[in-house]
Design a protein around this motif. Structure first.
Motif, PDB file in Angstrom:
ATOM      1  N   UNK A   1       0.862  -1.261  -0.206  1.00  0.00           N
ATOM      2  CA  UNK A   1       0.181  -0.069   0.025  1.00  0.00           C
ATOM      3  C   UNK A   1       0.822   1.329   0.258  1.00  0.00           C
ATOM      4  N   UNK A   2       1.742   1.172   1.034  1.00  0.00           N
ATOM      5  CA  UNK A   2       2.554   2.405   0.813  1.00  0.00           C
ATOM      6  C   UNK A   2       3.460   2.779  -0.301  1.00  0.00           C
ATOM      7  N   UNK A   3       4.173   1.709  -0.715  1.00  0.00           N
ATOM      8  CA  UNK A   3       4.782   1.640  -2.013  1.00  0.00           C
ATOM      9  C   UNK A   3       4.034   2.268  -3.165  1.00  0.00           C
ATOM     10  N   UNK A   4       2.810   1.421  -3.323  1.00  0.00           N
ATOM     11  CA  UNK A   4       1.697   1.656  -4.302  1.00  0.00           C
ATOM     12  C   UNK A   4       1.080   2.952  -4.508  1.00  0.00           C
ATOM     13  N   UNK A   5       0.971   3.594  -3.366  1.00  0.00           N
ATOM     14  CA  UNK A   5       0.527   4.908  -3.197  1.00  0.00           C
ATOM     15  C   UNK A   5       1.635   5.793  -3.914  1.00  0.00           C
ATOM     16  N   UNK A   6       2.791   5.839  -3.376  1.00  0.00           N
ATOM     17  CA  UNK A   6       3.760   6.727  -3.795  1.00  0.00           C
ATOM     18  C   UNK A   6       4.272   6.370  -5.274  1.00  0.00           C
ATOM     19  N   UNK A   7       4.471   5.192  -5.888  1.00  0.00           N
ATOM     20  CA  UNK A   7       4.536   4.773  -7.064  1.00  0.00           C
ATOM     21  C   UNK A   7       3.587   5.415  -8.134  1.00  0.00           C
ATOM     22  N   UNK A   8       2.282   5.232  -7.556  1.00  0.00           N
ATOM     23  CA  UNK A   8       1.338   5.844  -8.384  1.00  0.00           C
ATOM     24  C   UNK A   8       1.444   7.210  -8.696  1.00  0.00           C
ATOM     25  N   UNK A   9       1.674   8.024  -7.450  1.00  0.00           N
ATOM     26  CA  UNK A   9       1.957   9.546  -7.861  1.00  0.00           C
ATOM     27  C   UNK A   9       2.912   9.708  -8.759  1.00  0.00           C
ATOM     28  N   UNK A  10       3.974   8.907  -8.452  1.00  0.00           N
ATOM     29  CA  UNK A  10       5.275   9.146  -9.543  1.00  0.00           C
ATOM     30  C   UNK A  10       5.013   8.960 -11.025  1.00  0.00           C
ATOM     31  N   UNK A  11       3.942   8.005 -11.190  1.00  0.00           N
ATOM     32  CA  UNK A  11       3.601   7.618 -12.634  1.00  0.00           C
ATOM     33  C   UNK A  11       2.642   8.286 -13.194  1.00  0.00           C
TER      34      UNK A  11
ATOM     35  N   UNK B   1      -0.486   7.662 -12.138  1.00  0.00           N
ATOM     36  CA  UNK B   1      -1.508   6.775 -12.252  1.00  0.00           C
ATOM     37  C   UNK B   1      -2.478   6.785 -11.110  1.00  0.00           C
ATOM     38  N   UNK B   2      -3.495   6.014 -11.213  1.00  0.00           N
ATOM     39  CA  UNK B   2      -4.507   6.020 -10.160  1.00  0.00           C
ATOM     40  C   UNK B   2      -4.101   4.959  -9.136  1.00  0.00           C
ATOM     41  N   UNK B   3      -4.270   5.061  -8.116  1.00  0.00           N
ATOM     42  CA  UNK B   3      -3.935   4.067  -6.963  1.00  0.00           C
ATOM     43  C   UNK B   3      -5.185   3.357  -6.444  1.00  0.00           C
ATOM     44  N   UNK B   4      -5.097   1.887  -6.390  1.00  0.00           N
ATOM     45  CA  UNK B   4      -6.067   1.127  -5.896  1.00  0.00           C
ATOM     46  C   UNK B   4      -5.617   0.305  -4.937  1.00  0.00           C
ATOM     47  N   UNK B   5      -6.348   0.166  -3.746  1.00  0.00           N
ATOM     48  CA  UNK B   5      -5.788  -0.807  -2.757  1.00  0.00           C
ATOM     49  C   UNK B   5      -7.076  -1.841  -2.696  1.00  0.00           C
ATOM     50  N   UNK B   6      -6.837  -2.909  -2.939  1.00  0.00           N
ATOM     51  CA  UNK B   6      -8.036  -4.126  -3.078  1.00  0.00           C
ATOM     52  C   UNK B   6      -8.590  -4.212  -1.685  1.00  0.00           C
ATOM     53  N   UNK B   7      -7.604  -4.578  -0.472  1.00  0.00           N
ATOM     54  CA  UNK B   7      -8.239  -4.386   0.604  1.00  0.00           C
ATOM     55  C   UNK B   7      -9.133  -3.239   0.979  1.00  0.00           C
ATOM     56  N   UNK B   8      -8.910  -2.014   0.618  1.00  0.00           N
ATOM     57  CA  UNK B   8      -9.766  -0.629   0.893  1.00  0.00           C
ATOM     58  C   UNK B   8     -10.962  -0.867   0.166  1.00  0.00           C
ATOM     59  N   UNK B   9     -10.876  -1.316  -1.050  1.00  0.00           N
ATOM     60  CA  UNK B   9     -12.156  -1.575  -2.047  1.00  0.00           C
ATOM     61  C   UNK B   9     -13.164  -2.401  -1.525  1.00  0.00           C
ATOM     62  N   UNK B  10     -12.486  -3.542  -0.976  1.00  0.00           N
ATOM     63  CA  UNK B  10     -13.410  -4.773  -0.256  1.00  0.00           C
ATOM     64  C   UNK B  10     -14.260  -4.102   1.207  1.00  0.00           C
ATOM     65  N   UNK B  11     -13.336  -3.169   1.903  1.00  0.00           N
ATOM     66  CA  UNK B  11     -13.971  -2.606   3.053  1.00  0.00           C
ATOM     67  C   UNK B  11     -14.995  -1.827   2.591  1.00  0.00           C
ATOM     68  N   UNK B  12     -14.758  -1.032   1.485  1.00  0.00           N
ATOM     69  CA  UNK B  12     -15.826  -0.017   1.159  1.00  0.00           C
ATOM     70  C   UNK B  12     -17.306  -0.749   0.727  1.00  0.00           C
ATOM     71  N   UNK B  13     -16.939  -1.978  -0.189  1.00  0.00           N
ATOM     72  CA  UNK B  13     -17.929  -2.631  -0.703  1.00  0.00           C
ATOM     73  C   UNK B  13     -18.850  -3.332   0.296  1.00  0.00           C
ATOM     74  N   UNK B  14     -18.126  -3.772   1.424  1.00  0.00           N
ATOM     75  CA  UNK B  14     -18.703  -4.547   2.468  1.00  0.00           C
ATOM     76  C   UNK B  14     -19.234  -3.522   3.558  1.00  0.00           C
ATOM     77  N   UNK B  15     -18.611  -2.614   3.672  1.00  0.00           N
ATOM     78  CA  UNK B  15     -18.906  -1.553   4.690  1.00  0.00           C
ATOM     79  C   UNK B  15     -18.697  -2.230   6.072  1.00  0.00           C
TER      80      UNK B  15
END
Length: 173
Positions: free
Chosen positions: A17-27, A29-43
């Motif tokens: 997550x940490x690396x992904x967020x920073x890498x997305x900024x550098x590129x 790109x949009x950043x997506x964390x699957x676990x966060x998306x699951x938490x949103x979906x399942x509330x």
């Protein structure tokens, strides 16, 4: 650069997550964390999903959400530690993404996990059981496109390493 997604895989506590967020900024790109998306979906938090609905339910939702999100382009996607074990998800990643395994020594992972009690699988496992989980998962992680040896590197060095690989790959495609 190019349209392919960048997918980060590895054990819980590997910094996806940490690396992904920073890498997305550098590129840019949009950043997506699957676990966060699951938490949103399942509330509900991942830990609570495991406790209240079980791992089987979690893996079903994880597959559904991952397959949809992997359809996007120009995203850096952080997978959960067990997501890459799913054959359908691996196949989808091979189709439109580059996968990077953030590889750490098991001692580093154990140290990080022990400091975080939010991880549903780790919460109830001993160190020996976590080592066995790592050994089971490693054969799947080895199927990634690229392995990034992370020990003795800081976040910026890891990101630079991934970025260099992406740049080289985009110039050949």
């Amino acid at each position: 650069m190019f349209k392919k997604n960048i997918v980060l895989i590895g054990m819980m506590g590997s910094g996806k997550t940490t690396i992904g967020f920073k890498l997305a900024k550098k590129l840019n790109y949009e950043f997506v964390d699957i676990d966060l998306e699951i938490e949103k979906f399942e509330n509900e938090k991942i830990f609570d999903i495991f406790v209240n609905k079980g791992e089987k339910h979690f893996r079903k939702i994880e597959e559904k959400i991952s397959l949809v999100l992997l359809e996007k382009n120009k995203c850096v996607i952080s997978l959960g530690g067990g997501t890459f074990l799913n054959h359908k998800i691996r196949k989808k990643i091979k189709g439109n993404s580059f996968s990077f395994w953030l590889d750490w020594k098991i001692e580093t992972i154990l140290n990080r996990i022990s400091k975080n009690k939010r991880r549903p699988l780790a919460f109830k496992l001993s160190n020996n059981e976590l080592i066995n989980l790592y050994k089971k998962r490693i054969k799947f992680y080895k199927m990634s496109d690229f392995k990034i040896k992370c020990n003795n590197k800081n976040k910026n060095e890891i990101i630079k390493n991934i970025y260099t690989i992406i740049k080289n790959e985009s110039s050949t495609n």
